[in-house]
Design an enzyme around this catalytic site. Structure first.
Site, PDB file in Angstrom:
ATOM      1  N   TRP A   1       2.330   1.674  -3.372  1.00 13.77           N
ATOM      2  CA  TRP A   1       1.322   2.124  -4.330  1.00 13.77           C
ATOM      3  C   TRP A   1       1.207   3.648  -4.298  1.00 13.77           C
ATOM      4  O   TRP A   1       1.024   4.288  -5.338  1.00 13.77           O
ATOM      5  CB  TRP A   1      -0.030   1.501  -4.014  1.00 13.77           C
ATOM      6  CG  TRP A   1      -1.140   1.921  -4.932  1.00 13.77           C
ATOM      7  CD1 TRP A   1      -1.509   1.329  -6.104  1.00 13.77           C
ATOM      8  CD2 TRP A   1      -2.035   3.031  -4.759  1.00 13.77           C
ATOM      9  NE1 TRP A   1      -2.568   2.002  -6.672  1.00 13.77           N
ATOM     10  CE2 TRP A   1      -2.912   3.045  -5.869  1.00 13.77           C
ATOM     11  CE3 TRP A   1      -2.185   4.002  -3.771  1.00 13.77           C
ATOM     12  CZ2 TRP A   1      -3.911   3.996  -6.003  1.00 13.77           C
ATOM     13  CZ3 TRP A   1      -3.181   4.958  -3.920  1.00 13.77           C
ATOM     14  CH2 TRP A   1      -4.034   4.942  -5.019  1.00 13.77           C
ATOM     15  N   HIS A   2       1.342   4.223  -3.099  1.00 11.99           N
ATOM     16  CA  HIS A   2       1.184   5.669  -2.963  1.00 11.99           C
ATOM     17  C   HIS A   2       2.326   6.445  -3.616  1.00 11.99           C
ATOM     18  O   HIS A   2       2.137   7.597  -4.030  1.00 11.99           O
ATOM     19  CB  HIS A   2       1.077   6.056  -1.487  1.00 11.99           C
ATOM     20  CG  HIS A   2      -0.286   5.823  -0.901  1.00 11.99           C
ATOM     21  ND1 HIS A   2      -0.675   4.613  -0.369  1.00 11.99           N
ATOM     22  CD2 HIS A   2      -1.350   6.645  -0.786  1.00 11.99           C
ATOM     23  CE1 HIS A   2      -1.924   4.706   0.056  1.00 11.99           C
ATOM     24  NE2 HIS A   2      -2.361   5.924  -0.183  1.00 11.99           N
ATOM     25  N   GLY A   3       3.510   5.856  -3.690  1.00 12.49           N
ATOM     26  CA  GLY A   3       4.609   6.576  -4.315  1.00 12.49           C
ATOM     27  C   GLY A   3       5.881   5.755  -4.380  1.00 12.49           C
ATOM     28  O   GLY A   3       6.123   4.894  -3.526  1.00 12.49           O
TER      29      GLY A   3
ATOM     30  N   SER B   1       0.828  -1.203   0.000  1.00 13.16           N
ATOM     31  CA  SER B   1       0.000   0.000   0.000  1.00 13.16           C
ATOM     32  C   SER B   1       0.863   1.253   0.000  1.00 13.16           C
ATOM     33  O   SER B   1       0.595   2.217  -0.742  1.00 13.16           O
ATOM     34  CB  SER B   1      -0.922   0.007   1.225  1.00 13.16           C
ATOM     35  OG  SER B   1      -1.663   1.199   1.298  1.00 13.16           O
TER      36      SER B   1
END
Length: 360
Positions: A325-327, A322
Site C-alpha cells: 500500500w505504501h508504494g 501494508s
C-alpha cells in the site's frame, strides 16, 4: 498544493474567512462550499484528477444506498463486491500496473525470454490510496450494518473530498467524520487557537525536523559508497526522524486545519518511538491505517483465532499488503515482510496475543 507551500499560505486564510462568513446561512451551503474549495485544492496538482475522485464518490454513494435498500443477501453482496472491485481495480491499474508489468518482464528476462515493455504513461493521482480506503470503509460498514448510508450527495461528496485529510490522511472512518457534516458548525475561538497550535507544531516537525534531516539522509544515501559504517548508521537515525516528521507533521497539520473549520479528526500518531515493543509501535504509528487493516483485513482473515500458523499467516498477509500500500516497489514489500517477521517471536511466545487485536 502542499500544506507547507506558499500557495496554501494564501489559500487557507481566504477559505477560512469565506467559510465562516457564510456560516450564518444554511448548512447545505457550508458543505457545498467545502466541496468547492476541496476540489480546487485537489485539482491544483492536475485538474484531471477531479474526474477520478468524483467517479469514486458517485460509485460508493450509489453502492451504499443500494446495499441499504437491498432485500436479499445476494444483492447486498453484489453491490459490496462491485464497489470493492472498481475501487481496487482503479487503484491497481493506476498505482501497480507498471510495477507488475516490469516485474513480469524482468522475471522472464532472467530465464532468457524477452517480453515487450508494456507500461502506462499516466500520472498517479495524488492521495488515491487514502480516499480509496476511506470510501471502501464506508461501503463495508454499510454492508455490515454498522452505518446507515447518507442520502444526501453533498454530505457524502464533502466527506470524501474534505481537503485537510484528502491527500495524506488520516484515513477517517465514516462513523466518525460523516456525522459531523450533518451538524452546522459554529466558530469557536478556543478550538481555532488549538488548531493553529497544532498546525504550527506540524509545520515545525515537517519543515524544521524532517526537511533538515532529509538533507543529511539524501547526501549520505545517494553516495553510500563514500561513507563508512558509522556515517550510514547516523544517516539511518536521521531518516527515522525524517519519516516521523514528515508523516506525523502532515497529520498534525491536517488535524489542526480541520479544527479551524469546526471538525475533529482522529489522532494518527502517539509518540511511536517511545514504544516498548513492535506491537506497541504499530499501535502508535499511523493509527488510522493500522486500524483500517485490522478491521477490514486482519479480522476477516481470522485475526488471532486459530493455531499459531494461522496467526503467522495472517500477520504476514497484512504486513505485506501494508508495505505494498505504501508504494509499488519490492523494497516496500520487503519492509512489510520484515515487520511481520519482527512480530513472530511475540506470537510464538504468547506475549502479544492480548494486545495484537488492538492493532491488527
Amino acid at each position: 498544493m502542499l500544506f507547507n507551500s506558499f500557495d496554501f499560505a494564501i489559500f487557507l486564510p481566504l477559505v477560512f474567512g469565506l467559510y465562516w462568513s457564510i456560516s450564518k446561512y444554511a448548512l447545505r451551503l457550508q458543505n457545498a462550499f467545502l466541496i468547492f474549495v476541496s476540489y480546487i485544492f485537489y485539482g491544483w496538482w492536475d485538474w484531471r484528477f477531479l474526474f477520478l475522485i468524483i467517479f469514486s464518490s458517485l460509485l460508493d454513494y450509489h453502492c451504499g444506498l443500494q446495499i441499504a435498500k437491498a432485500e436479499t443477501f445476494k444483492v447486498r453482496k453484489f453491490y459490496l463486491i462491485l464497489s470493492m472491485l472498481i475501487n481496487l481495480g482503479l487503484l491497481g491499474l493506476l498505482k501497480y500496473f507498471n510495477f507488475f508489468s516490469t516485474s513480469l518482464r524482468d522475471a522472464f528476462s532472467s530465464i532468457g525470454y524477452e517480453l515487450d515493455e508494456l507500461t502506462l504513461n499516466v500520472i498517479l493521482p495524488v492521495g488515491i490510496s487514502f480516499y480509496t480506503f476511506q470510501t471502501m470503509s464506508y461501503t463495508i460498514d454499510v454492508y455490515r450494518n454498522k452505518l446507515k448510508p447518507t442520502s444526501d450527495p453533498i454530505i457524502f461528496f464533502t466527506f470524501v473530498s474534505f481537503f485537510p485529510q484528502l491527500v495524506a490522511g488520516p484515513i477517517e472512518r465514516a462513523t466518525n467524520l460523516l456525522p459531523q457534516f450533518y451538524v452546522k458548525r459554529k466558530f469557536e475561538y478556543a478550538k481555532a487557537v488549538d488548531g493553529l497550535r497544532q498546525i504550527l507544531w506540524g509545520l515545525f516537525k515537517k519543515v524544521v525536523v524532517a526537511d533538515n534531516c532529509a538533507t543529511v539522509v539524501n547526501l549520505v544515501y545517494d553516495n553510500s559508497g563514500d561513507y563508512n559504517a558509522s556515517s550510514l548508521w547516523v544517516a539511518s537515525i536521521f531518516f527515522a526522524f525524517q519519516i516521523y516528521g514528515d508523516f506525523s507533521g502532515y497529520s498534525d497539520m491536517a488535524i489542526g486545519i480541520s479544527k479551524l473549520f469546526g471538525f475533529h479528526l482522529e489522532q494518527n500518531f502517539a509518540m511511536p518511538y517511545f514504544s516498548r515493543d513492535i506491537a506497541e509501535f504499530w499501535r502508535r504509528w499511523h493509527i488510522s491505517l493500522s486500524t483500517w487493516f485490522r478491521d477490514y483485513l486482519y479480522i476477516p482473515l481470522g485475526g488471532s483465532n486459530g493455531n499459531k500458523w494461522s496467526q503467522i499467516r495472517n500477520t504476514l498477509i497484512i504486513f505485506i499488503v501494508s508495505g505494498f500500500w505504501h508504494g509499488a516497489n519490492w523494497t516496500f514489500i520487503v519492509w512489510g515482510a520484515l515487520n511481520a517477521i519482527y512480530f513472530i517471536p511475540l506470537l510464538l511466545t504468547n506475549i502479544c496475543n492480548s494486545i495484537f487485536m488492538m492493532i491488527f
